[in-house]
Structure formats: C-alpha cells, structure tokens
Design a protein around this motif. Structure first.
Motif, PDB file in Angstrom:
ATOM      1  N   VAL A  41       0.922  -1.292   0.117  1.00 53.85           N
ATOM      2  CA  VAL A  41      -0.066   0.031  -0.133  1.00 53.85           C
ATOM      3  C   VAL A  41       0.971   1.252  -0.190  1.00 53.85           C
ATOM      4  N   ASP A  42       0.760   2.092  -1.071  1.00 50.78           N
ATOM      5  CA  ASP A  42       1.605   3.249  -1.052  1.00 50.78           C
ATOM      6  C   ASP A  42       0.833   4.473  -1.542  1.00 50.78           C
ATOM      7  N   ARG A  43      -0.511   4.132  -1.667  1.00 52.08           N
ATOM      8  CA  ARG A  43      -1.457   5.487  -2.025  1.00 52.08           C
ATOM      9  C   ARG A  43      -2.776   5.162  -1.838  1.00 52.08           C
ATOM     10  N   PHE A  44      -3.524   6.523  -1.856  1.00 54.48           N
ATOM     11  CA  PHE A  44      -4.939   6.435  -1.644  1.00 54.48           C
ATOM     12  C   PHE A  44      -5.715   5.365  -1.953  1.00 54.48           C
ATOM     13  N   LEU A  45      -5.806   5.289  -3.491  1.00 56.79           N
ATOM     14  CA  LEU A  45      -6.528   4.414  -4.346  1.00 56.79           C
ATOM     15  C   LEU A  45      -5.672   3.045  -4.585  1.00 56.79           C
ATOM     16  N   THR A  46      -6.280   1.916  -4.542  1.00 57.12           N
ATOM     17  CA  THR A  46      -5.565   0.705  -4.775  1.00 57.12           C
ATOM     18  C   THR A  46      -5.832   0.297  -6.223  1.00 57.12           C
ATOM     19  N   PRO A  47      -4.771   0.232  -7.007  1.00 59.17           N
ATOM     20  CA  PRO A  47      -5.001  -0.129  -8.315  1.00 59.17           C
ATOM     21  C   PRO A  47      -5.922  -1.431  -8.612  1.00 59.17           C
ATOM     22  N   ASN A  48      -6.590  -1.604  -9.887  1.00 61.23           N
ATOM     23  CA  ASN A  48      -7.470  -2.643  -9.792  1.00 61.23           C
ATOM     24  C   ASN A  48      -6.889  -3.954  -9.937  1.00 61.23           C
ATOM     25  N   GLU A  49      -5.665  -4.054 -10.488  1.00 62.39           N
ATOM     26  CA  GLU A  49      -4.898  -5.400 -10.648  1.00 62.39           C
ATOM     27  C   GLU A  49      -4.387  -5.888  -9.116  1.00 62.39           C
ATOM     28  N   ARG A  50      -4.129  -4.852  -8.152  1.00 65.10           N
ATOM     29  CA  ARG A  50      -3.610  -5.238  -6.922  1.00 65.10           C
ATOM     30  C   ARG A  50      -4.967  -5.137  -5.868  1.00 65.10           C
ATOM     31  N   PHE A  51      -6.058  -5.206  -6.298  1.00 57.26           N
ATOM     32  CA  PHE A  51      -7.554  -5.305  -5.269  1.00 57.26           C
ATOM     33  C   PHE A  51      -7.736  -6.698  -5.171  1.00 57.26           C
ATOM     34  N   TYR A  52      -8.006  -6.968  -3.805  1.00 57.09           N
ATOM     35  CA  TYR A  52      -8.250  -8.304  -3.193  1.00 57.09           C
ATOM     36  C   TYR A  52      -9.419  -8.900  -4.197  1.00 57.09           C
ATOM     37  N   VAL A  53      -9.443 -10.075  -4.438  1.00 56.69           N
ATOM     38  CA  VAL A  53     -10.692 -10.561  -5.087  1.00 56.69           C
ATOM     39  C   VAL A  53     -11.397 -11.755  -3.947  1.00 56.69           C
ATOM     40  N   ARG A  54     -12.714 -11.849  -3.804  1.00 53.96           N
ATOM     41  CA  ARG A  54     -13.035 -12.435  -3.170  1.00 53.96           C
ATOM     42  C   ARG A  54     -14.554 -13.080  -3.848  1.00 53.96           C
ATOM     43  N   CYS A  55     -14.358 -14.525  -3.920  1.00 48.98           N
ATOM     44  CA  CYS A  55     -15.303 -15.229  -4.599  1.00 48.98           C
ATOM     45  C   CYS A  55     -15.889 -16.439  -4.103  1.00 48.98           C
ATOM     46  N   HIS A  56     -17.142 -16.438  -3.788  1.00 55.61           N
ATOM     47  CA  HIS A  56     -17.987 -17.728  -3.174  1.00 55.61           C
ATOM     48  C   HIS A  56     -18.145 -18.895  -4.278  1.00 55.61           C
ATOM     49  N   PHE A  57     -18.179 -18.589  -5.300  1.00 57.89           N
ATOM     50  CA  PHE A  57     -18.496 -19.435  -6.517  1.00 57.89           C
ATOM     51  C   PHE A  57     -17.562 -19.299  -7.662  1.00 57.89           C
ATOM     52  N   PRO A  58     -17.512 -20.065  -8.658  1.00 52.64           N
ATOM     53  CA  PRO A  58     -16.656 -19.673  -9.708  1.00 52.64           C
ATOM     54  C   PRO A  58     -17.385 -18.304 -10.442  1.00 52.64           C
ATOM     55  N   ILE A  59     -16.302 -17.684 -10.853  1.00 54.65           N
ATOM     56  CA  ILE A  59     -16.650 -16.545 -11.785  1.00 54.65           C
ATOM     57  C   ILE A  59     -17.542 -16.914 -12.845  1.00 54.65           C
ATOM     58  N   PRO A  60     -18.791 -16.271 -12.851  1.00 59.19           N
ATOM     59  CA  PRO A  60     -19.801 -16.571 -13.935  1.00 59.19           C
ATOM     60  C   PRO A  60     -19.397 -16.010 -15.268  1.00 59.19           C
TER      61      PRO A  60
END
Lengths: 371, 371
Positions: A41-60
């Motif tokens: 973390v080095d800035r206010f906005l998190t780059p999309n590619e570095r944003f955590y991904v949480r899925c419960h099921f396979p990505i539809p």
C-alpha cells in the motif's frame, strides 16, 4: 492518474493469472480468492490489478450485451435494464473502501474455518455507476417494504450443513433505508470498466459495509416486505449479540468497525536497532471520519500519536504514518496500532469471541525483528 | 392405568440407567440422548420410562423448591412464579405427541451430521399443567409483540461455527399467536410428576410442533417485539424454502408434517412366507386428524388401506394395523407406509433435500426377510 500498469494479458487470461501479475497472493484457486500484499500500500487508491478478489462460487461467464438487471418484488413498476440503459442514467463517482468480513482471519488463535486472510483482504477504490436509490424510485417501492435483496449471477453448492440443496446464487439483503441512501451500482472501478473478477458488468457498492454486501455480477434486485433469510444472511456473515448473557442472538454483519492496520514494517521484517523508521498503514471506519491513530511498541501500555495523511473521505480509508525510534536492544518487537473515529468509537484491544469467524477489528500484533 | 413398572432406582440414579431399565437405546451418553425401540409400541400412551430423551446439554440440577419461572419483556406486569403458584392455577390435561426433529435421521443417505435416530425419537403422552396463554394474560402482553421466547436452565457450549462463544442456554421462540393458543407448561407426564430427564419441574408442550419447541427445565419466558434469532432458531432446527429456485431462504422448523411409521415388523425381522401377519404402527399430523394410512409392499406401486385404531386425538398419534399376506417367495421384502390427514396433506414418497438434517417425513423402506 493511471492507477495500474498496462494490461499484459489477453482477454481470456484467468483471474488467477491476472492477479498474480498484479502481485496478489493466491489464498484459494477455485473459487478464486486473492489477497493484496498489504505491505505494497503506497497510495490512497488501490490499483484494480492489486485489489483483493473474493469469490464464493466460480466467476460466472456473462455476455454484457445480453445481460439484464431485473428489479421486481414489492414495486409498482418492475424494471428490466440493459447496461446501456444504466450508462444513460445519471452517473455518480464515489470513493469507497471494501473489506472482506474475514480479513485478518489468519491472526485468530485457535484457527477458525474459512479462507485464511492476512491483512490484505481490503482495498480502496473509486467507483462509478448509478444510485440504487434512483432505480428504486423509478420502480416505485410499495408501502411496508423492509428489505432489498441483491442477487448475483454466481452460483454453486456449499458442503456443510445447514445448507440449501444443490446450486444456489449468492444473495444478500439491505434494509430499505440503506438501499435508499448511498448504495451505488457500479460499472467502473478507478475509471476503468469494472474487471470480470470484481463483478462485471455491475456490482453493488455499499459504503461503510463489509464487502459481503457489495454483491458482484448483479442480475436481480428483489424488493421485499419480509426479512430475507438467505444462506449468506443467516449462516455465513453473521455474529452474535447478547441482550442478556444467556441469550445470544445472531445478527447479520453490516458496517465495518473502526480499525487501523500496519502496512510497514511487515510481519517478520528486520528493522535496524536504535534508528528512526516509518511505521505506516491505513485506517477506516463506517459513516464517520478517523480522528486519531496511535501506535504502541509495548503491548498497549503506551500509545503514540501517528500523523493522518490527506483529507478524510467518509467510508474510504485514510493513510497514516508514524516515525518510530526503534529500540537499541536487538530481538523480537511487537508493534500495534489503534484507531478512533469522530463518533468516539475506538478500536478494541482484545477480540470479542462472539464475532465468530468474522468482524476482526481488535489490535493485531505485528512482530518485527530488531537487528 | 399404571403406565410403567415400579421404579427400581434410587433418586440419584442416572437418567441413562433409568432409560436402560425402561428398554431405551443409548444414542449418546453425554448429553443424554435415548431412543425408544419403536417395535415396543403397543398402546396409545408411551410409558414415561420408555419415552425418548433428547438433551442438548447436561441435565441441569434444579432444586424444585427454589426454582422460579420468570415472565418478562414486553409485558405490563412481569411475573415470578414458584411451582406451588403454578399448581394453584387452573390445571389442564392434554394428550400430545412429541417427535424429535431429527427422528429417522439414520435412514438418510448420505449420512448427515447429528444424533443418528432411528424410528423411536417419538412418543405420545398425557401432559398436565397450565396454559401459557393464562400466564401471558396475567402478565399483560403489550402491543406490537411478535414472539415469546422459552428459555431452559440447561446450558453448555457448542463446537462448530457459527456459534456463540462460551456457554449459553437452550432457548426457542414461538409466534405470539401459537403461544396464546394451546401451549401447555407441564409439571406432570402421564399422571406422574414430570421426570428429571423430561424437564422437571416444568417443560413446555407445544402441540403439533416438533419437540425442539417443547423447552425443558423452563426458567424464563421472554415476551418480545423483535424476532428471536437464537442458535437453536437460526442454526439448528431450520430448513430451506424457495420463493424462487435460485433464492433459498432459511425458516425455523415448527409443525410436524403428516407421517406414519411401521413399528412391526421391525427392520430386518424374519417373517414367514405365504402367511397373514400384522403390520402395525402409528401415524400423526399437526392440527388435523389422520384420515388414511396405506401400506405398500412393492415400493409404492400399489397401496392397501390399513385400519385406524381408536378415536383420532388432535396432535396425538393414532395407532393403525394392516393384515399382510406375505409373499410365497422367500427373500428380502420392503414395506412402506403412507399417511394422509383431514386437510388432504399426504406423506411424500421422496425426501426433499432442502429439509437438511431434519424434518424427515418421506416414506421409509422397512426391509424384512421372508423365510
């Protein structure tokens, strides 16, 4: 500001490959669960590619051209909207933090079930879309409505009882009042089209609430006069409250509690003895502003005030830093951080066991090595 | 009629020893869970010593003289009552079946978690006590009340998440309407003082509902304007219903569904080939009467009508019998039974998986050996 490096992958690249390229840590491969290394973390906005991904099921797999959002239930005029319909409406951009309700789970002793997130199931982004309130007004909410259920296209089965049989969709409800206030239906993230792994073509953003309410791959909005008792409302993403000690009651999780995390130094990092170094991190709270962040290097006996960086943005996170004079004595050293918000809510020192496997906001010990 | 043999144990005998003497099967020793061998059913009322025992936590030690029942919450006049106070009130005797919501669980394939009850987690008894409705009237229920929570003295910890931390009491709620109708607070069972293992000094009897609502060792009655979301209301003793296929909703269990069970012949029993034998059992339903019981020996292709014995008693069970001409051919043979009630509700042939680990009422295959 361009928040991320140029994409290097083809359209068919898997979210795990994209995540790895962004430096994300694979917590689970299927369903995809990826964590941001919080030390980056080095800035206010998190780059999309570095944003955590949480899925419960396979990505539809969704064809954005054929995709429709249906709004029905206790409304006077049910709606079916295309992405073009939504993009033609008044757009709004808001900055909001997303934190997984299981963030920091790896710190719990004894270990609890669920994905073992460390510090990085959290990020801060700028979201663009339409207000849910505007759609609800178009549809005309009937009298006596209690909740608004958000349902995603993602579906699958869960294993442990109690569970519904077979496949079902991810769904979560909001009280009508929250649904009619600041909830955004977002099709852009940090000025780019919403990535597939973040819920394209449309995801809810529920400011101040844990990520479980930010339903991805939205397809249905059900306006209802009955309380919604879906799996992720009554079994997962709940905690206990006690009107009387003997009578624990289950409540669905909602707002994030006030909390600060240390991004640097990182867990187990070696720091020089007897020198000034920067302790840095972020802090956040729901529907309020962070007013104070304090750092302790003696297990909470003494706390030193950190500097808050930048202006407070409600429901986003706030960067902070503190110049720490490291001890002259070599060895293990524990750092802790504690946040307070404008409503006077203070991060707790100890864990409340009634929070179960979620809702982890007590002061976490970050052990470093002074050498 | 004396329903049971003379007691042979001292007052300090363990419920397991007493149960074994009554011929009960030990399903779990701690907490005590004992099953009636269903093949022993030979009368309308189940003797106390042969009545199944279901406990969630250790049986609490209660001094009946010091014991009090407290009625509070949204009432105009909170009450504290001794057993003498209750015995001084108008008494009522009612016959009611009790069935554990997990009865028949051993028949489920694949196996599900929980105590592996066969056919005997059910019994029929005469209960004497006071109407809960009378107490609620005395206490004066305020406007806007939704539910009445029944809380027992039994307490303990559960292991699997999601769960409250530490020890908590067994508690279950009833909608106000049910609480104000036929719910009995019983201090006698089959004309004898309520046995310790059945909830002495006071247990609720909720006619037509599964046993989980018949809270034992009652100490607190909480009248409430909020829905009660306790552990045994939202995690255990629930099933799923679907307003739409993709949107399963959890609902607390309540009424027993229409159902018949075969007591004789027993599972695996040897029966003579080409002879007439009696197939016998009991049938029950909620808030209605059994109108038809049918037996099949060909996996439900053909059904033959059984005779109902005695007068129907609402919310009690009904004995039935059928004279079966056994096949001439030797080998395995499956018997099944199916009940229908006066509301036209019929026992389902197949299991609905959304009922989870409870609420088992489909036609069970009773395999016998023709020799």
């Amino acid at each position: 500001m361009k928040s991320s490096p140029d994409p290097v992958f083809s359209e068919n690249a898997s979210p795990v490959d994209v995540g790895r390229a962004g430096g994300l840590i694979v917590i689970e491969k299927e369903p995809v669960n990826l964590e941001m290394p919080f030390g980056t973390v080095d800035r206010f906005l998190t780059p999309n590619e570095r944003f955590y991904v949480r899925c419960h099921f396979p990505i539809p797999k969704i064809n954005a051209k054929k995709w429709r959002l249906k709004i029905g239930g206790a409304v006077r005029k049910p709606l079916t909207l295309s992405l073009a319909d939504l993009r033609a409406m008044k757009a709004l951009t808001t900055t909001s933090l997303l934190e997984c309700a299981g963030n920091n789970r790896v710190f719990l002793i004894p270990k609890v079930k669920g994905a073992q997130w460390s510090l990085g199931a959290v990020g801060n982004a700028e979201w663009t879309g339409v207000l849910l309130a505007d759609l609800l007004q178009q549809a005309g909410v009937k009298d006596g409505v209690l909740e608004v259920v958000l349902e995603g296209a993602d579906e699958g089965e869960v294993k442990e009882q109690p569970k519904p049989s077979g496949k079902f969709h991810y769904a979560r409800s909001l009280p009508l009042q929250k649904a009619q206030s600041d909830v955004l239906l977002a099709y852009e993230m940090n000025g780019e089209p919403l990535p597939e792994s973040h819920g394209a073509p449309l995801r809810a953003i529920v400011p101040g609430w844990y990520g479980m309410a930010a339903v991805k791959w939205l397809t249905h909005i059900l306006v209802t006069k009955e309380p919604f008792h879906g799996f992720y409302q009554t079994i997962e993403y709940t905690r206990w409250e006690r009107p009387r000690k003997s009578l624990p009651m289950q409540v669905p999780l909602s707002e994030v509690p006030v909390k600060a995390q240390i991004s640097r130094p990182e867990l187990g990092q070696v720091v020089p003895a007897g020198e000034k170094i920067w302790v840095q991190g972020t802090a956040w709270t729901a529907d309020s502003e962070i007013t104070k962040v304090e750092v302790s290097d003696d297990w909470g006996k003494n706390w030193k005030r950190a500097d808050l960086l930048g202006k407070p943005v409600r429901n986003a996170w706030q960067l902070w830093e503190y110049q720490w004079l490291t001890p002259k004595k070599r060895g293990k050293q524990v750092l802790m951080v504690k946040a307070t918000d404008a409503r006077g809510r203070e991060q707790p020192y100890e864990r409340d066991a009634d929070r179960g496997t979620y809702n982890i906001s007590h002061c976490l010990p970050i052990e470093v090595e002074v050498r």
